[in-house]
Design an enzyme around this catalytic site. Structure first.
Site, mmCIF file in Angstrom:
data_model
loop_
_atom_site.group_PDB
_atom_site.id
_atom_site.type_symbol
_atom_site.label_atom_id
_atom_site.label_comp_id
_atom_site.label_asym_id
_atom_site.label_seq_id
_atom_site.Cartn_x
_atom_site.Cartn_y
_atom_site.Cartn_z
ATOM 1 N N ASN A 9 -72.092 37.535 55.266
ATOM 2 C CA ASN A 9 -73.436 37.353 55.822
ATOM 3 C C ASN A 9 -73.875 35.926 55.525
ATOM 4 O O ASN A 9 -74.205 35.601 54.386
ATOM 5 C CB ASN A 9 -74.381 38.378 55.156
ATOM 6 C CG ASN A 9 -75.832 38.161 55.544
ATOM 7 O OD1 ASN A 9 -76.129 37.452 56.500
ATOM 8 N ND2 ASN A 9 -76.740 38.768 54.792
ATOM 9 N N LYS A 11 -76.473 34.446 56.531
ATOM 10 C CA LYS A 11 -77.947 34.327 56.478
ATOM 11 C C LYS A 11 -78.402 33.132 57.331
ATOM 12 O O LYS A 11 -77.812 32.863 58.369
ATOM 13 C CB LYS A 11 -78.430 34.218 55.033
ATOM 14 C CG LYS A 11 -77.842 35.313 54.152
ATOM 15 C CD LYS A 11 -78.527 35.433 52.837
ATOM 16 C CE LYS A 11 -77.771 36.426 51.975
ATOM 17 N NZ LYS A 11 -78.526 36.840 50.806
ATOM 18 N N HIS A 95 -81.106 44.910 56.106
ATOM 19 C CA HIS A 95 -80.835 44.089 54.913
ATOM 20 C C HIS A 95 -82.119 43.997 54.084
ATOM 21 O O HIS A 95 -83.222 43.962 54.638
ATOM 22 C CB HIS A 95 -80.355 42.695 55.344
ATOM 23 C CG HIS A 95 -79.828 41.891 54.217
ATOM 24 N ND1 HIS A 95 -80.654 41.223 53.336
ATOM 25 C CD2 HIS A 95 -78.560 41.654 53.791
ATOM 26 C CE1 HIS A 95 -79.917 40.606 52.432
ATOM 27 N NE2 HIS A 95 -78.636 40.851 52.682
ATOM 28 N N GLU A 97 -83.528 41.623 52.718
ATOM 29 C CA GLU A 97 -84.404 40.490 53.051
ATOM 30 C C GLU A 97 -85.252 40.810 54.285
ATOM 31 O O GLU A 97 -86.386 40.358 54.407
ATOM 32 C CB GLU A 97 -83.563 39.221 53.244
ATOM 33 C CG GLU A 97 -83.041 38.729 51.893
ATOM 34 C CD GLU A 97 -81.720 37.986 51.936
ATOM 35 O OE1 GLU A 97 -81.274 37.571 53.021
ATOM 36 O OE2 GLU A 97 -81.105 37.834 50.854
ATOM 37 N N GLU A 165 -76.519 47.702 48.433
ATOM 38 C CA GLU A 165 -76.823 46.376 47.902
ATOM 39 C C GLU A 165 -78.041 46.456 46.990
ATOM 40 O O GLU A 165 -79.185 46.402 47.470
ATOM 41 C CB GLU A 165 -77.139 45.415 49.057
ATOM 42 C CG GLU A 165 -75.992 45.212 50.015
ATOM 43 C CD GLU A 165 -76.079 43.854 50.691
ATOM 44 O OE1 GLU A 165 -75.144 43.071 50.499
ATOM 45 O OE2 GLU A 165 -77.070 43.566 51.361
ATOM 46 N N GLY A 171 -77.899 37.565 45.591
ATOM 47 C CA GLY A 171 -78.186 36.143 45.419
ATOM 48 C C GLY A 171 -78.623 35.755 44.014
ATOM 49 O O GLY A 171 -79.147 34.662 43.807
ATOM 50 N N SER A 210 -73.920 39.537 44.839
ATOM 51 C CA SER A 210 -73.255 38.558 43.978
ATOM 52 C C SER A 210 -71.754 38.801 43.831
ATOM 53 O O SER A 210 -71.180 38.547 42.766
ATOM 54 C CB SER A 210 -73.936 38.494 42.606
ATOM 55 O OG SER A 210 -75.271 38.054 42.753
HETATM 56 C C1 PEP Z 1 -76.180 39.713 50.947
HETATM 57 O O1 PEP Z 1 -76.958 38.892 51.402
HETATM 58 O O2 PEP Z 1 -75.956 40.738 51.589
HETATM 59 C C2 PEP Z 1 -75.580 39.459 49.648
HETATM 60 C C3 PEP Z 1 -74.928 40.429 49.083
HETATM 61 O O3 PEP Z 1 -75.761 38.206 49.108
HETATM 62 P P1 PEP Z 1 -75.008 37.616 47.803
HETATM 63 O O4 PEP Z 1 -73.550 37.926 47.943
HETATM 64 O O5 PEP Z 1 -75.300 36.163 47.847
HETATM 65 O O6 PEP Z 1 -75.596 38.308 46.619
#
Ligand code: PEP
Length: 251
Positions: A9, A11, A95, A97, A165, A171, A210
């Protein structure tokens, strides 16, 4: 037998030139990895260029969001039919976000999942608890509601991918331990069994939060973790390919 998926992703990162370069580098490295699915989700502005760049390879295209109508007066939105037209086969839905900054609710997620399925896009439906919710001990309640409402009246469950997640891990560099992730993945599989019976054993549940090439090995060893949804570490070809390398052949 469930096959692995690794989805990147991107973003709101990468202009067109950067997107093409990254997609090409991933495409070259990805040809070594068979037996699973590799997906890239660039920003909308780069979907067409990335679609062209990965043509003929084993890398598939995803969008990061969509609206739940085919067309109409919905300024600023993108329809699933347009996503199919540009070459997407996957779409990330719900997601954290989107839930946090754009106030998406489980009902929106549900409408989008159902619509994606009707046009032949595979939804990657994201669920997960916040730090505060985990502290309060309500992780299972939160995830239960998100999964059940997100999948309300969804019949074609074999075409859905779920991504667990934990919001506190996205992040932040604070990855869930394999045991913490497995606990929630097994809990989600239990809900799916309740809703869909033994088909639940075929549904892929990805971990996201992460993930790096250094921590994915222990996560993918868990019984109910079938791959990864990757944010930050998908922005560099070697990091992303390293994750795929550590997953492929394990599932
Ligand atoms: C994500 O945005 O779905 C995500 C898991 O980000 P990150 O790997 O940066 O934590």
């Amino acid at each position: 037998m469930r096959k692995w998926i690794v989805a990147g992703n991107w973003k709101m990162h990468n202009n067109i030139a950067e997107s093409i370069a990254l997609a090409k580098a991933i495409k070259e490295g990805a040809s070594d990895f068979k037996g699973g699915t590799i997906v890239l989700a660039p920003p909308f502005t780069a979907l067409f260029s990335v679609s062209e760049a990965i043509k003929g390879s084993n890398v598939l295209l995803a969008a990061q969001n969509m609206y739940y109508e085919d067309k109409g007066a919905f300024t600023g939105e993108i329809s699933p039919v347009m996503l199919k037209d540009i070459g997407c086969s996957y779409v990330i839905i719900g997601h954290s976000e989107r839930r946090k900054y754009f106030h998406e609710q489980d009902n929106d997620v549900n409408l989008k999942v159902k619509k994606a399925l009707t046009v032949g896009l595979t939804p990657i439906m994201c669920v997960g608890e916040t730090d505060e919710e985990r502290e309060k001990g309500v992780t299972q309640d939160v995830v239960d509601k998100q999964v059940r409402q997100g999948l309300s009246s969804v019949d074609k469950i074999d075409d859905v991918v779920i991504a667990y997640e934990p919001v506190w891990a996205i992040g932040t560099g604070k990855v869930a331990t394999p045991a913490q992730a497995q606990d929630v993945h097994a809990f989600i599989r239990g809900i799916l069994k309740d809703l869909y019976g033994s088909t639940a054993n075929d549904i892929r549940i990805l971990y996201g939060g992460s993930v790096t090439k250094d921590n994915i090995g222990d996560l993918i060893a868990m019984e109910d973790i079938d791959g990864a949804l990757v944010g930050g570490a998908s922005l560099k070809a070697d990091g992303f390919l390293g994750i795929i390398e550590n997953i492929s052949g394990k599932k």
